[in-house]
Design a protein around this motif. Sequence first.
Motif, PDB file in Angstrom:
ATOM      1  N   THR A   1       0.800  -1.229   0.000  1.00 34.86           N
ATOM      2  CA  THR A   1       0.000   0.000   0.000  1.00 34.86           C
ATOM      3  C   THR A   1       0.829   1.274   0.000  1.00 34.86           C
ATOM      4  O   THR A   1       0.316   2.340  -0.363  1.00 34.86           O
ATOM      5  N   MET A   2       2.096   1.179   0.376  1.00 37.55           N
ATOM      6  CA  MET A   2       2.930   2.379   0.517  1.00 37.55           C
ATOM      7  C   MET A   2       3.081   3.184  -0.772  1.00 37.55           C
ATOM      8  O   MET A   2       2.959   4.425  -0.744  1.00 37.55           O
ATOM      9  N   PRO A   3       3.341   2.558  -1.934  1.00 34.18           N
ATOM     10  CA  PRO A   3       3.582   3.370  -3.145  1.00 34.18           C
ATOM     11  C   PRO A   3       2.424   4.294  -3.497  1.00 34.18           C
ATOM     12  O   PRO A   3       2.631   5.465  -3.834  1.00 34.18           O
ATOM     13  N   THR A   4       1.179   3.781  -3.449  1.00 36.37           N
ATOM     14  CA  THR A   4       0.051   4.619  -3.858  1.00 36.37           C
ATOM     15  C   THR A   4      -0.326   5.640  -2.794  1.00 36.37           C
ATOM     16  O   THR A   4      -0.627   6.796  -3.101  1.00 36.37           O
ATOM     17  N   ILE A   5      -0.328   5.236  -1.515  1.00 42.80           N
ATOM     18  CA  ILE A   5      -0.735   6.163  -0.452  1.00 42.80           C
ATOM     19  C   ILE A   5       0.255   7.314  -0.328  1.00 42.80           C
ATOM     20  O   ILE A   5      -0.121   8.496  -0.324  1.00 42.80           O
ATOM     21  N   LEU A   6       1.548   7.004  -0.252  1.00 42.29           N
ATOM     22  CA  LEU A   6       2.544   8.072  -0.132  1.00 42.29           C
ATOM     23  C   LEU A   6       2.689   8.830  -1.454  1.00 42.29           C
ATOM     24  O   LEU A   6       3.017  10.024  -1.445  1.00 42.29           O
ATOM     25  N   GLY A   7       2.448   8.151  -2.577  1.00 38.68           N
ATOM     26  CA  GLY A   7       2.501   8.842  -3.866  1.00 38.68           C
ATOM     27  C   GLY A   7       1.464   9.937  -3.963  1.00 38.68           C
ATOM     28  O   GLY A   7       1.725  11.026  -4.508  1.00 38.68           O
ATOM     29  N   ILE A   8       0.277   9.679  -3.424  1.00 37.60           N
ATOM     30  CA  ILE A   8      -0.788  10.691  -3.443  1.00 37.60           C
ATOM     31  C   ILE A   8      -0.467  11.851  -2.519  1.00 37.60           C
ATOM     32  O   ILE A   8      -0.542  13.026  -2.901  1.00 37.60           O
ATOM     33  N   TYR A   9      -0.084  11.542  -1.283  1.00 32.34           N
ATOM     34  CA  TYR A   9       0.071  12.596  -0.276  1.00 32.34           C
ATOM     35  C   TYR A   9       1.402  13.340  -0.367  1.00 32.34           C
ATOM     36  O   TYR A   9       1.485  14.496   0.033  1.00 32.34           O
ATOM     37  N   LEU A  10       2.425  12.681  -0.895  1.00 35.83           N
ATOM     38  CA  LEU A  10       3.727  13.345  -1.007  1.00 35.83           C
ATOM     39  C   LEU A  10       3.917  14.034  -2.359  1.00 35.83           C
ATOM     40  O   LEU A  10       4.426  15.155  -2.428  1.00 35.83           O
ATOM     41  N   PHE A  11       3.505  13.357  -3.450  1.00 34.86           N
ATOM     42  CA  PHE A  11       3.802  13.858  -4.789  1.00 34.86           C
ATOM     43  C   PHE A  11       2.554  14.198  -5.608  1.00 34.86           C
ATOM     44  O   PHE A  11       2.674  14.535  -6.778  1.00 34.86           O
ATOM     45  N   ASN A  12       1.381  14.074  -4.984  1.00 32.20           N
ATOM     46  CA  ASN A  12       0.121  14.374  -5.658  1.00 32.20           C
ATOM     47  C   ASN A  12      -0.039  13.540  -6.939  1.00 32.20           C
ATOM     48  O   ASN A  12      -0.604  13.990  -7.929  1.00 32.20           O
ATOM     49  N   PHE A  13       0.462  12.306  -6.890  1.00 29.67           N
ATOM     50  CA  PHE A  13       0.372  11.395  -8.037  1.00 29.67           C
ATOM     51  C   PHE A  13      -0.920  10.607  -7.904  1.00 29.67           C
ATOM     52  O   PHE A  13      -1.029   9.698  -7.088  1.00 29.67           O
ATOM     53  N   ARG A  14      -1.920  10.923  -8.733  1.00 31.09           N
ATOM     54  CA  ARG A  14      -3.278  10.426  -8.535  1.00 31.09           C
ATOM     55  C   ARG A  14      -3.735   9.443  -9.600  1.00 31.09           C
ATOM     56  O   ARG A  14      -4.933   9.215  -9.743  1.00 31.09           O
ATOM     57  N   GLU A  15      -2.822   8.865 -10.340  1.00 25.19           N
ATOM     58  CA  GLU A  15      -3.215   7.910 -11.376  1.00 25.19           C
ATOM     59  C   GLU A  15      -2.614   6.538 -11.072  1.00 25.19           C
ATOM     60  O   GLU A  15      -1.520   6.431 -10.510  1.00 25.19           O
ATOM     61  N   ILE A  16      -3.340   5.505 -11.470  1.00 24.82           N
ATOM     62  CA  ILE A  16      -2.855   4.136 -11.302  1.00 24.82           C
ATOM     63  C   ILE A  16      -3.307   3.326 -12.507  1.00 24.82           C
ATOM     64  O   ILE A  16      -4.456   3.452 -12.958  1.00 24.82           O
ATOM     65  N   SER A  17      -2.420   2.530 -13.050  1.00 21.17           N
ATOM     66  CA  SER A  17      -2.777   1.711 -14.206  1.00 21.17           C
ATOM     67  C   SER A  17      -3.631   0.526 -13.764  1.00 21.17           C
ATOM     68  O   SER A  17      -3.630   0.147 -12.582  1.00 21.17           O
ATOM     69  N   LEU A  18      -4.333  -0.061 -14.708  1.00 14.63           N
ATOM     70  CA  LEU A  18      -5.205  -1.186 -14.385  1.00 14.63           C
ATOM     71  C   LEU A  18      -4.413  -2.371 -13.843  1.00 14.63           C
ATOM     72  O   LEU A  18      -4.843  -3.032 -12.891  1.00 14.63           O
ATOM     73  N   ASP A  19      -3.249  -2.645 -14.434  1.00 14.86           N
ATOM     74  CA  ASP A  19      -2.457  -3.796 -13.995  1.00 14.86           C
ATOM     75  C   ASP A  19      -1.946  -3.617 -12.565  1.00 14.86           C
ATOM     76  O   ASP A  19      -1.953  -4.567 -11.770  1.00 14.86           O
ATOM     77  N   VAL A  20      -1.486  -2.414 -12.241  1.00 14.09           N
ATOM     78  CA  VAL A  20      -1.024  -2.151 -10.872  1.00 14.09           C
ATOM     79  C   VAL A  20      -2.188  -2.253  -9.903  1.00 14.09           C
ATOM     80  O   VAL A  20      -2.056  -2.781  -8.792  1.00 14.09           O
ATOM     81  N   CYS A  21      -3.339  -1.748 -10.334  1.00 13.72           N
ATOM     82  CA  CYS A  21      -4.529  -1.825  -9.495  1.00 13.72           C
ATOM     83  C   CYS A  21      -4.912  -3.281  -9.232  1.00 13.72           C
ATOM     84  O   CYS A  21      -5.222  -3.662  -8.098  1.00 13.72           O
ATOM     85  N   LEU A  22      -4.873  -4.110 -10.276  1.00 17.47           N
ATOM     86  CA  LEU A  22      -5.196  -5.529 -10.110  1.00 17.47           C
ATOM     87  C   LEU A  22      -4.171  -6.235  -9.228  1.00 17.47           C
ATOM     88  O   LEU A  22      -4.517  -7.165  -8.487  1.00 17.47           O
ATOM     89  N   ALA A  23      -2.914  -5.797  -9.327  1.00 25.04           N
ATOM     90  CA  ALA A  23      -1.888  -6.381  -8.456  1.00 25.04           C
ATOM     91  C   ALA A  23      -2.190  -6.078  -6.986  1.00 25.04           C
ATOM     92  O   ALA A  23      -2.058  -6.951  -6.113  1.00 25.04           O
ATOM     93  N   GLN A  24      -2.597  -4.841  -6.700  1.00 24.36           N
ATOM     94  CA  GLN A  24      -2.998  -4.507  -5.328  1.00 24.36           C
ATOM     95  C   GLN A  24      -4.227  -5.306  -4.903  1.00 24.36           C
ATOM     96  O   GLN A  24      -4.319  -5.749  -3.753  1.00 24.36           O
ATOM     97  N   LEU A  25      -5.155  -5.491  -5.840  1.00 20.50           N
ATOM     98  CA  LEU A  25      -6.366  -6.253  -5.544  1.00 20.50           C
ATOM     99  C   LEU A  25      -6.065  -7.720  -5.248  1.00 20.50           C
ATOM    100  O   LEU A  25      -6.900  -8.415  -4.669  1.00 20.50           O
ATOM    101  N   PHE A  26      -4.893  -8.191  -5.652  1.00 22.09           N
ATOM    102  CA  PHE A  26      -4.490  -9.561  -5.324  1.00 22.09           C
ATOM    103  C   PHE A  26      -3.675  -9.611  -4.041  1.00 22.09           C
ATOM    104  O   PHE A  26      -3.987 -10.388  -3.130  1.00 22.09           O
ATOM    105  N   PHE A  27      -2.638  -8.786  -3.947  1.00 20.17           N
ATOM    106  CA  PHE A  27      -1.697  -8.912  -2.834  1.00 20.17           C
ATOM    107  C   PHE A  27      -2.271  -8.432  -1.499  1.00 20.17           C
ATOM    108  O   PHE A  27      -2.023  -9.053  -0.461  1.00 20.17           O
TER     109      PHE A  27
END
Length: 288
Positions: free
Chosen positions: A56-82
Amino acid sequence: HLWISILFCFLYGISMVGNSVILFIIKTDPNSSLHEPMYIFLSMLAVTDLGVLISTMPTILGIYLFNFREISLDVCLAQLFFIPLLQCTGSCILLLMAFDRFIAICNPLRYASILTLPRIAKMGLVAVLRSVVIIFPLPFLLKRFRYCRPNVLSHSYCLFQEVMKLACSDITVNNIYGLFAKLLTMGLDSLLIFFSYVMILKTVLSVVSHAEYLRALNTCVSHLCAVLLFYTPDISLSMIHRFGNSSSLLIRIILSYISLLFPPLMNPVVYSVKSKHLRVRIIRIFIK
């Protein structure tokens, strides 16, 4: 989001250090006091907590630290698995820890012969395999859909219930399977943990000595805290997403962060406070 990002960095840092210290102490303990089954199960729980933090760290800190608000479908599915995989594995490990306490209190004479190292390794492997078999279909059930609605997620990571609602197709099968997976893993595990503590309480109440009664219950306090920290927010969040459509979005977001970050943060603290052997080893490390 500066102050929120500082808070999340602090929580992640403390959680990573705490669980890493637990693993290091248990692995490098020169005596056999921390090589008992209870501590082996604790090290397994620490590994799953670290896995959840890393997932969870890459997306949560990416949003709050770098305002990075996009995620690809494959990365999203990887999170949905792990993320569900690690949470289900952690749930099963909590069940194994309840079984460990049940054997230690209800059948102490056979404790060492029942919970041998090869048997503990097999139990851990079964916990992982069960989670893989149940969670593996989830990303594929979502990938077959077409997403034509505004692809906006309210959480800082991909949550199965939320991504599923963005699909333009019939999600009945996904909804049923997701609920089935939740009941088969965390629902069943929590029920078995409850029954194990009923048996433990029944055994403890038959003890004549008040001192032995308190000593036996004291060995279960840290595990009970870990169970409450793990199951309460996760089950509440799952029920709100499925049946509480009118609930506040803020409540859902707060519960999601609590379910992800509080167990990895608090488990090392709770076990370090309640376990004398762990506490002594931690104090020795910091004193040196």
